[in-house]
Motif scaffolding. Structure first.
Motif, PDB file in Angstrom:
ATOM      1  N   UNK A   1       1.589   6.044  -0.129  1.00  0.00           N
ATOM      2  CA  UNK A   1       0.721   6.866   0.773  1.00  0.00           C
ATOM      3  C   UNK A   1      -0.392   7.740   0.265  1.00  0.00           C
ATOM      4  N   UNK A   2      -1.488   7.612   0.833  1.00  0.00           N
ATOM      5  CA  UNK A   2      -2.717   8.275   0.403  1.00  0.00           C
ATOM      6  C   UNK A   2      -3.095   7.628  -1.163  1.00  0.00           C
ATOM      7  N   UNK A   3      -2.662   6.805  -1.797  1.00  0.00           N
ATOM      8  CA  UNK A   3      -3.077   6.512  -3.096  1.00  0.00           C
ATOM      9  C   UNK A   3      -3.353   5.034  -3.288  1.00  0.00           C
ATOM     10  N   UNK A   4      -2.759   4.388  -2.675  1.00  0.00           N
ATOM     11  CA  UNK A   4      -2.671   2.742  -3.020  1.00  0.00           C
ATOM     12  C   UNK A   4      -2.193   1.955  -1.915  1.00  0.00           C
ATOM     13  N   UNK A   5      -3.006   0.808  -1.663  1.00  0.00           N
ATOM     14  CA  UNK A   5      -2.650  -0.077  -0.629  1.00  0.00           C
ATOM     15  C   UNK A   5      -3.096  -1.363  -1.254  1.00  0.00           C
ATOM     16  N   UNK A   6      -1.885  -2.351  -1.132  1.00  0.00           N
ATOM     17  CA  UNK A   6      -2.015  -3.848  -1.752  1.00  0.00           C
ATOM     18  C   UNK A   6      -1.694  -4.623  -0.519  1.00  0.00           C
ATOM     19  N   UNK A   7      -2.849  -5.756  -0.460  1.00  0.00           N
ATOM     20  CA  UNK A   7      -2.733  -6.887   0.704  1.00  0.00           C
ATOM     21  C   UNK A   7      -2.611  -8.073   0.035  1.00  0.00           C
ATOM     22  N   UNK A   8      -2.054  -8.916   0.711  1.00  0.00           N
ATOM     23  CA  UNK A   8      -2.069 -10.456   0.422  1.00  0.00           C
ATOM     24  C   UNK A   8      -3.425 -10.766   1.068  1.00  0.00           C
TER      25      UNK A   8
END
Length: 156
Positions: free
Chosen positions: A69-76
């Motif tokens: 939350x608020x730091x990193x988002x990883x998507x396929x």
């Protein structure tokens, strides 16, 4: 280089940048229309004009692989099953506070450059991803203006 790597400063606090990355309405304004939800394992789609040279039929398939939350988002980031491209890649957004703004890192990895469709996708996305931090900044500036107008109307 097989991946795409962006490192850009945005003059907006991390919580605002995070909101732009995770709100589907804002994401539609800086990236593409979508049905995103910030939920681990959520599968969703993006919609854009088809790009036949890259084997892209107009619908991209994605999945939330992880987030801090608020730091990193990883998507396929995947091609549709019916697309000739078999792209199966990942896009990771990382945010780091920097002064009163945010350092945004975007990493798009997993291209198979021996596949001509994926090589074309890499070229096209390599030209497109660098514009995204500016697009996010523009959307956040517009949001700030809208908030200011609403506050002015409430006072008036």
């Amino acid at each position: 280089m097989t991946g795409i790597h962006i490192d850009e400063f945005l003059p907006h606090p991390p919580e605002k940048v995070w909101h732009a990355l995770t709100d589907p309405g804002l994401m539609a304004r800086w990236l593409m229309p979508n049905d995103f939800r910030l939920e681990l394992g959520h599968r969703f789609t993006f919609h854009a004009d088809p790009i036949p040279a890259a084997g892209f039929g107009g619908t991209g398939h994605a999945e939330v692989l992880g987030f801090d939350e608020g730091k990193m988002l990883k998507l396929a980031w995947r091609a549709a099953p019916e697309d000739p491209s078999r792209l199966d890649s990942t896009v990771t957004f990382r945010l780091e506070p920097e002064g009163t703004g945010t350092r945004l890192f975007i990493d798009h990895d997993g291209f198979d450059l021996s596949d001509p469709y994926q090589a074309a996708s890499r070229r096209i996305l390599g030209a497109g991803w660098p514009a995204m931090p500016g697009n996010i900044g523009r959307v956040l500036a517009e949001e700030g203006q809208e908030e200011g107008q609403e506050e002015g109307q409430e006072e008036g």
